[in-house]
Write a protein that holds these residues in place. Structure first.
Motif, PDB file in Angstrom:
ATOM      1  N   ALA A 120      46.643  53.042  39.847  1.00  0.00           N
ATOM      2  CA  ALA A 120      45.596  52.698  40.811  1.00  0.00           C
ATOM      3  C   ALA A 120      45.684  51.205  41.116  1.00  0.00           C
ATOM      4  O   ALA A 120      46.491  50.493  40.532  1.00  0.00           O
ATOM      5  CB  ALA A 120      44.215  53.056  40.260  1.00  0.00           C
ATOM      6  N   GLY A 121      44.845  50.756  42.034  1.00  0.00           N
ATOM      7  CA  GLY A 121      44.812  49.342  42.373  1.00  0.00           C
ATOM      8  C   GLY A 121      45.219  49.037  43.804  1.00  0.00           C
ATOM      9  O   GLY A 121      45.067  47.908  44.269  1.00  0.00           O
ATOM     10  N   ALA A 122      45.734  50.038  44.526  1.00  0.00           N
ATOM     11  CA  ALA A 122      46.111  49.816  45.921  1.00  0.00           C
ATOM     12  C   ALA A 122      44.902  49.447  46.766  1.00  0.00           C
ATOM     13  O   ALA A 122      45.008  48.697  47.745  1.00  0.00           O
ATOM     14  CB  ALA A 122      46.792  51.067  46.486  1.00  0.00           C
ATOM     15  N   ASP A 123      43.729  49.988  46.383  1.00  0.00           N
ATOM     16  CA  ASP A 123      42.499  49.718  47.125  1.00  0.00           C
ATOM     17  C   ASP A 123      41.388  49.153  46.236  1.00  0.00           C
ATOM     18  O   ASP A 123      40.237  49.110  46.649  1.00  0.00           O
ATOM     19  CB  ASP A 123      41.993  51.005  47.792  1.00  0.00           C
ATOM     20  N   ASN A 124      41.739  48.752  45.017  1.00  0.00           N
ATOM     21  CA  ASN A 124      40.737  48.261  44.065  1.00  0.00           C
ATOM     22  C   ASN A 124      41.254  47.033  43.321  1.00  0.00           C
ATOM     23  O   ASN A 124      42.435  46.985  42.961  1.00  0.00           O
ATOM     24  CB  ASN A 124      40.394  49.341  43.038  1.00  0.00           C
ATOM     25  N   PRO A 125      40.367  46.074  43.038  1.00  0.00           N
ATOM     26  CA  PRO A 125      40.772  44.952  42.192  1.00  0.00           C
ATOM     27  C   PRO A 125      41.010  45.408  40.757  1.00  0.00           C
ATOM     28  O   PRO A 125      40.545  46.486  40.335  1.00  0.00           O
ATOM     29  CB  PRO A 125      39.588  43.982  42.278  1.00  0.00           C
ATOM     30  N   THR A 126      41.719  44.593  40.000  1.00  0.00           N
ATOM     31  CA  THR A 126      42.092  44.932  38.631  1.00  0.00           C
ATOM     32  C   THR A 126      40.880  45.290  37.777  1.00  0.00           C
ATOM     33  O   THR A 126      40.921  46.228  36.984  1.00  0.00           O
ATOM     34  CB  THR A 126      42.860  43.761  37.986  1.00  0.00           C
ATOM     35  N   GLY A 127      39.781  44.556  37.939  1.00  0.00           N
ATOM     36  CA  GLY A 127      38.588  44.806  37.138  1.00  0.00           C
ATOM     37  C   GLY A 127      38.070  46.221  37.303  1.00  0.00           C
ATOM     38  O   GLY A 127      37.632  46.854  36.335  1.00  0.00           O
ATOM     39  N   ASN A 128      38.114  46.734  38.520  1.00  0.00           N
ATOM     40  CA  ASN A 128      37.655  48.102  38.774  1.00  0.00           C
ATOM     41  C   ASN A 128      38.554  49.130  38.090  1.00  0.00           C
ATOM     42  O   ASN A 128      38.087  50.170  37.619  1.00  0.00           O
ATOM     43  CB  ASN A 128      37.618  48.385  40.279  1.00  0.00           C
ATOM     44  N   VAL A 129      39.850  48.848  38.060  1.00  0.00           N
ATOM     45  CA  VAL A 129      40.798  49.766  37.436  1.00  0.00           C
ATOM     46  C   VAL A 129      40.630  49.773  35.915  1.00  0.00           C
ATOM     47  O   VAL A 129      40.671  50.826  35.270  1.00  0.00           O
ATOM     48  CB  VAL A 129      42.250  49.388  37.811  1.00  0.00           C
ATOM     49  N   LEU A 130      40.406  48.587  35.347  1.00  0.00           N
ATOM     50  CA  LEU A 130      40.345  48.469  33.892  1.00  0.00           C
ATOM     51  C   LEU A 130      39.001  48.901  33.300  1.00  0.00           C
ATOM     52  O   LEU A 130      38.948  49.331  32.149  1.00  0.00           O
ATOM     53  CB  LEU A 130      40.636  47.025  33.476  1.00  0.00           C
ATOM     54  N   ARG A 131      37.920  48.779  34.067  1.00  0.00           N
ATOM     55  CA  ARG A 131      36.592  49.057  33.507  1.00  0.00           C
ATOM     56  C   ARG A 131      36.492  50.464  32.907  1.00  0.00           C
ATOM     57  O   ARG A 131      36.099  50.617  31.740  1.00  0.00           O
ATOM     58  CB  ARG A 131      35.522  48.819  34.571  1.00  0.00           C
ATOM     59  N   PRO A 132      36.843  51.523  33.656  1.00  0.00           N
ATOM     60  CA  PRO A 132      36.775  52.848  33.026  1.00  0.00           C
ATOM     61  C   PRO A 132      37.770  53.022  31.887  1.00  0.00           C
ATOM     62  O   PRO A 132      37.494  53.751  30.921  1.00  0.00           O
ATOM     63  CB  PRO A 132      37.078  53.811  34.183  1.00  0.00           C
ATOM     64  N   ALA A 133      38.891  52.336  31.963  1.00  0.00           N
ATOM     65  CA  ALA A 133      39.869  52.414  30.876  1.00  0.00           C
ATOM     66  C   ALA A 133      39.277  51.852  29.587  1.00  0.00           C
ATOM     67  O   ALA A 133      39.426  52.443  28.503  1.00  0.00           O
ATOM     68  CB  ALA A 133      41.139  51.657  31.255  1.00  0.00           C
ATOM     69  N   PHE A 134      38.594  50.715  29.685  1.00  0.00           N
ATOM     70  CA  PHE A 134      37.969  50.109  28.502  1.00  0.00           C
ATOM     71  C   PHE A 134      36.866  51.010  27.944  1.00  0.00           C
ATOM     72  O   PHE A 134      36.694  51.129  26.730  1.00  0.00           O
ATOM     73  CB  PHE A 134      37.371  48.745  28.842  1.00  0.00           C
ATOM     74  N   GLN A 135      36.118  51.652  28.834  1.00  0.00           N
ATOM     75  CA  GLN A 135      34.974  52.467  28.407  1.00  0.00           C
ATOM     76  C   GLN A 135      35.395  53.822  27.851  1.00  0.00           C
ATOM     77  O   GLN A 135      34.712  54.376  26.985  1.00  0.00           O
ATOM     78  CB  GLN A 135      34.015  52.662  29.581  1.00  0.00           C
ATOM     79  N   ILE A 136      36.495  54.356  28.338  1.00  0.00           N
ATOM     80  CA  ILE A 136      36.864  55.734  28.010  1.00  0.00           C
ATOM     81  C   ILE A 136      38.109  55.819  27.123  1.00  0.00           C
ATOM     82  O   ILE A 136      38.090  56.419  26.048  1.00  0.00           O
ATOM     83  CB  ILE A 136      37.082  56.552  29.308  1.00  0.00           C
ATOM     84  N   ILE A 137      39.190  55.217  27.567  1.00  0.00           N
ATOM     85  CA  ILE A 137      40.467  55.317  26.857  1.00  0.00           C
ATOM     86  C   ILE A 137      40.534  54.370  25.664  1.00  0.00           C
ATOM     87  O   ILE A 137      41.042  54.704  24.600  1.00  0.00           O
ATOM     88  CB  ILE A 137      41.643  55.025  27.818  1.00  0.00           C
ATOM     89  N   LYS A 138      40.038  53.159  25.891  1.00  0.00           N
ATOM     90  CA  LYS A 138      40.058  52.085  24.887  1.00  0.00           C
ATOM     91  C   LYS A 138      41.488  51.680  24.537  1.00  0.00           C
ATOM     92  O   LYS A 138      42.418  52.033  25.255  1.00  0.00           O
ATOM     93  CB  LYS A 138      39.236  52.480  23.659  1.00  0.00           C
ATOM     94  N   THR A 139      41.651  50.925  23.465  1.00  0.00           N
ATOM     95  CA  THR A 139      42.957  50.366  23.141  1.00  0.00           C
ATOM     96  C   THR A 139      43.646  51.145  22.024  1.00  0.00           C
ATOM     97  O   THR A 139      43.043  51.969  21.349  1.00  0.00           O
ATOM     98  CB  THR A 139      42.826  48.896  22.715  1.00  0.00           C
TER      99      THR A 139
END
Length: 332
Positions: free
Chosen positions: A123-142
């Motif tokens: 993703a990211g073609a239509d979204n800034p990096t923060g928008n792409v990473l936010r759900p990743a941090f909340q759901i997938i985590k590290t």
């Protein structure tokens, strides 16, 4: 580039299901068609079916063999709402809020990964990096033992005497402006994993500074020195050394003189920069002055592969990053 051809072939050897969260972007739809045709990955496009079909028809894009899911109407909504609510109820979220959030394609795509319905997302073609990473941090985590998400850029140099036959990987190039010593150590480990997974050779990692092995004293130098100590302790299999200046890391004759006891000096194929400012400058100089080609940035450190496109990305760049995401998924 031969390397990108190799990425596509490796991705094709074990097909992974990759989600495109921005399915109503013409570039995304075209890239999906190419990926299907070349057999690089199985693609799920998120978005409104009518809009996607209208765009495809207008640009003569073949959607055959591509899965299209509308997050507003999907059969997964109930399951994702309950899963996301359980993940975030400690933050005071309601089930109604959870449902509203998971209908966002970025959250929906991330939930597909979380529930094993997909292996990765681009993703990211239509979204800034923060928008792409936010759900990743909340759901997938590290990943286990990693708390820092970072990024790497692979540089392909004309001069094959540097790095691994001209291939050098820089990090972190997009995420952490001023990493502390613990974060730098984790960035080194994540970048080594990226190199070995994607490129297939052993990472030899140099932690960069304006000092080589104590030649200067400054708090910035101390931060890198501490990072090296942490990396040696936390990741004993990681081949990493520093702190060292860039010439000591890259040029064998300089490395022997400035850091004679180092196995990395003069042989580094991974460069960990002390901050985002210096890595950005370094990448741009290599691209412009050395005419280096580049691949990335590639996100690393997440428990599942999610990669971020530039909003100015081309169709070719989407295809290439999807191949990389698929290889990362193969190695998870």
């Amino acid at each position: 580039m031969e390397l990108l051809k190799n990425f596509k072939e490796k991705a094709a050897s074990d097909l992974q299901k990759i989600v495109f969260a921005e399915g109503e972007d013409e570039r995304i739809i075209k890239a999906a068609e190419i990926i299907k045709k070349e057999g690089i990955a199985e693609i799920v496009i998120l978005g409104n079916l009518n809009k996607i079909e209208e765009i495809a028809a207008g640009k003569d894009i073949n959607l055959e063999g591509l899965t299209i899911i509308d997050p507003e109407k999907s059969d997964y909504i109930s399951e994702f709402r309950e899963e996301f609510y359980e993940l975030r109820k400690h933050k005071g979220i309601s089930k109604a809020d959870a449902e509203k959030m998971i209908k966002d394609p970025l959250y929906f795509g991330t939930m597909m990964i979380y529930t094993d319905k997909a292996a990765g997302m681009v993703a990211g073609a239509d979204n800034p990096t923060g928008n792409v990473l936010r759900p990743a941090f909340q759901i997938i985590k590290t990943k286990a033992d990693i708390s820092t998400v970072s990024s790497a850029i692979i540089l392909l140099l004309k001069d094959k005497s540097f790095g691994e036959d001209g291939i050098i990987t820089f990090a972190d190039c997009a995420v952490n402006p001023t990493p502390n010593s613990e974060q730098l150590a984790e960035i080194a480990q994540s970048t080594a994993e990226t190199v070995e997974d994607l490129l297939g050779f052993e990472a030899k990692t140099a932690m960069l500074s304006f000092s080589t092995m104590g030649s200067a004293r400054h708090e910035n130098v101390t931060n890198v020195q501490e990072a090296v100590k942490i990396a040696h302790s936390k990741f004993p299999d990681l081949k990493v050394d520093g702190e060292m200046q860039a010439d000591a890391a890259l040029v064998e004759s300089v490395g022997v003189r400035k850091a004679p006891e180092s196995e990395i000096a003069g042989r580094a194929n991974v460069l960990i920069f002390p901050d985002l400012q210096s890595s950005n400058i370094g990448v741009k100089l290599a691209q412009r002055l050395a005419k280096a080609d580049s691949i990335g940035p590639i996100l690393q450190g997440l428990a599942a592969p999610i990669n971020d496109l530039s909003r100015g990305c081309s169709v070719e760049e989407i295809v290439n990053l999807t191949a990389i995401t698929a290889i990362q998924a193969q190695n998870h």
